[in-house]
Design a protein around this motif. Sequence first.
Motif, PDB file in Angstrom:
ATOM      1  N   ARG A  18       1.117  56.767  29.844  1.00 52.86           N
ATOM      2  CA  ARG A  18       0.718  56.592  28.339  1.00 52.86           C
ATOM      3  C   ARG A  18      -0.151  58.050  28.210  1.00 52.86           C
ATOM      4  O   ARG A  18      -0.147  58.893  28.690  1.00 52.86           O
ATOM      5  N   ASN A  42       8.289  56.916  26.635  1.00 51.83           N
ATOM      6  CA  ASN A  42       8.254  56.136  25.669  1.00 51.83           C
ATOM      7  C   ASN A  42       6.660  56.047  25.041  1.00 51.83           C
ATOM      8  O   ASN A  42       6.095  54.768  24.974  1.00 51.83           O
ATOM      9  N   THR A 110      12.645  46.825  24.920  1.00 53.22           N
ATOM     10  CA  THR A 110      11.559  46.686  25.512  1.00 53.22           C
ATOM     11  C   THR A 110      10.350  47.552  24.723  1.00 53.22           C
ATOM     12  O   THR A 110      10.708  47.884  23.604  1.00 53.22           O
ATOM     13  N   HIS A 142      17.264  52.237  31.147  1.00 63.46           N
ATOM     14  CA  HIS A 142      16.645  50.810  30.978  1.00 63.46           C
ATOM     15  C   HIS A 142      18.142  49.928  30.984  1.00 63.46           C
ATOM     16  O   HIS A 142      18.488  49.907  29.678  1.00 63.46           O
ATOM     17  N   MET A 224       9.939  43.367  30.816  1.00 64.55           N
ATOM     18  CA  MET A 224      11.348  43.679  30.705  1.00 64.55           C
ATOM     19  C   MET A 224      11.817  44.808  31.732  1.00 64.55           C
ATOM     20  O   MET A 224      11.304  45.852  32.002  1.00 64.55           O
ATOM     21  N   HIS A 256      -1.145  47.970  29.509  1.00 65.26           N
ATOM     22  CA  HIS A 256      -1.399  47.526  27.912  1.00 65.26           C
ATOM     23  C   HIS A 256      -2.808  47.050  28.169  1.00 65.26           C
ATOM     24  O   HIS A 256      -3.182  46.159  28.837  1.00 65.26           O
ATOM     25  N   CYS A 268       4.928  43.971  26.483  1.00 68.28           N
ATOM     26  CA  CYS A 268       5.589  43.659  27.763  1.00 68.28           C
ATOM     27  C   CYS A 268       5.254  44.677  28.753  1.00 68.28           C
ATOM     28  O   CYS A 268       5.112  46.144  28.302  1.00 68.28           O
TER      29      CYS A 268
END
Length: 344
Positions: A18, A42, A110, A142, A224, A256, A268
């Motif tokens: 993150r 991501n 995801t 993925h 996921m 998260h 997820c």
Amino acid sequence: MNDRITLRRLDDMHCHFRIGSLLKEVLPFTAQYASRGIAMPNTRPRAILTGDDIFWYRDEIRRALDEMPNRYPFEPLMTIEIRDNTTPKIIEKAHRAGAVAGKVYPLGVTTNSDEGLRDFDSEKISETFRAMQDVGMLLLIHGELDREHTLVTKREEVFLPTLFKLAERFPNLKIVLEHVSTRVGVENVRQLGKNVAATITAHHLCLTLNDVVGYGIQPHHGCMPIPKDFDDRDELIVAATSGDPKFFLGSDTAPHPREKKECAKGACGVYTAPVLPQILGEVFEKAECLDRLENFTSRFGAEFYGLPLNDGTISLIKSEWVVPEQIGSVVPFRAGDKLQWQLA
Ligand code: DOR
Ligand code: ZN
């Protein structure tokens, strides 16, 4: 009885670090026991898409490392997201910036895949994959497809023909099926050539769908690919503990904040970083394969990526402890549970 395990420092080939304050919260856990971690791209609001993003994100991670009270020998391995509009030029620049891999999130499968890849067959994306092959970047996938009338439990299976096509078309492109979650996925990776490997997470070695929805909905097990049936989990354990170099650690530690998990349409991701080597110790001990743990955590990944093995070791000692209910803003995997192994 074995009450101490010493391992070469780990490579965690799939981490969500993150950005911002969450990065500072979660990075120390991985850096404690791993010397390298694949930094997944991501991130939001700024996704990692280009060489410039690589420079920015690597600096963010290094700054977070510098702020840690303990100095760990940790190096982030950088990646970019591959989207429909990723060009060979972007690949070359990202490679020069130090990206070791590109990650494909198929659209909608995801967290933060809202701009994921729509078309694996376009001529444009083939040129991009070819550019990755030419510069020696890995393709991390993925491996799920979101199709109409396809249950979430079947998404990996419906992706697998695409994996075969890619492996055949790009025999010199190293491809990793990330977080393999099914027996058939494991079998297909075994069948495919030397250019294809898979990462396995700690939580997919532990969970089945029952642990997600079978006894009340457990948001902290929601991830996921979704954990599946018992025979799928058992085959993952065989793959991880069998000494097959095609299978190595990628934890997919995916923090998260608690309120993003405990709500309607919870995010997820399972946050395993604070308990990762400890959980793997349990799984490998139960399989009577502790002697194979180091290959899984610290050798096969490096070899597939073409990296030297890490220096230094960590130790786990047999000593019961209870995982905290919350660490910072996040609920860790196995919160409140007793674990048998502790990081020395
Ligand atoms: O459960 C997941 N969480 N799976 C992914 O592929 C992404 C991850 C995340 O970023 O939270
Ligand atoms: Zn992931």
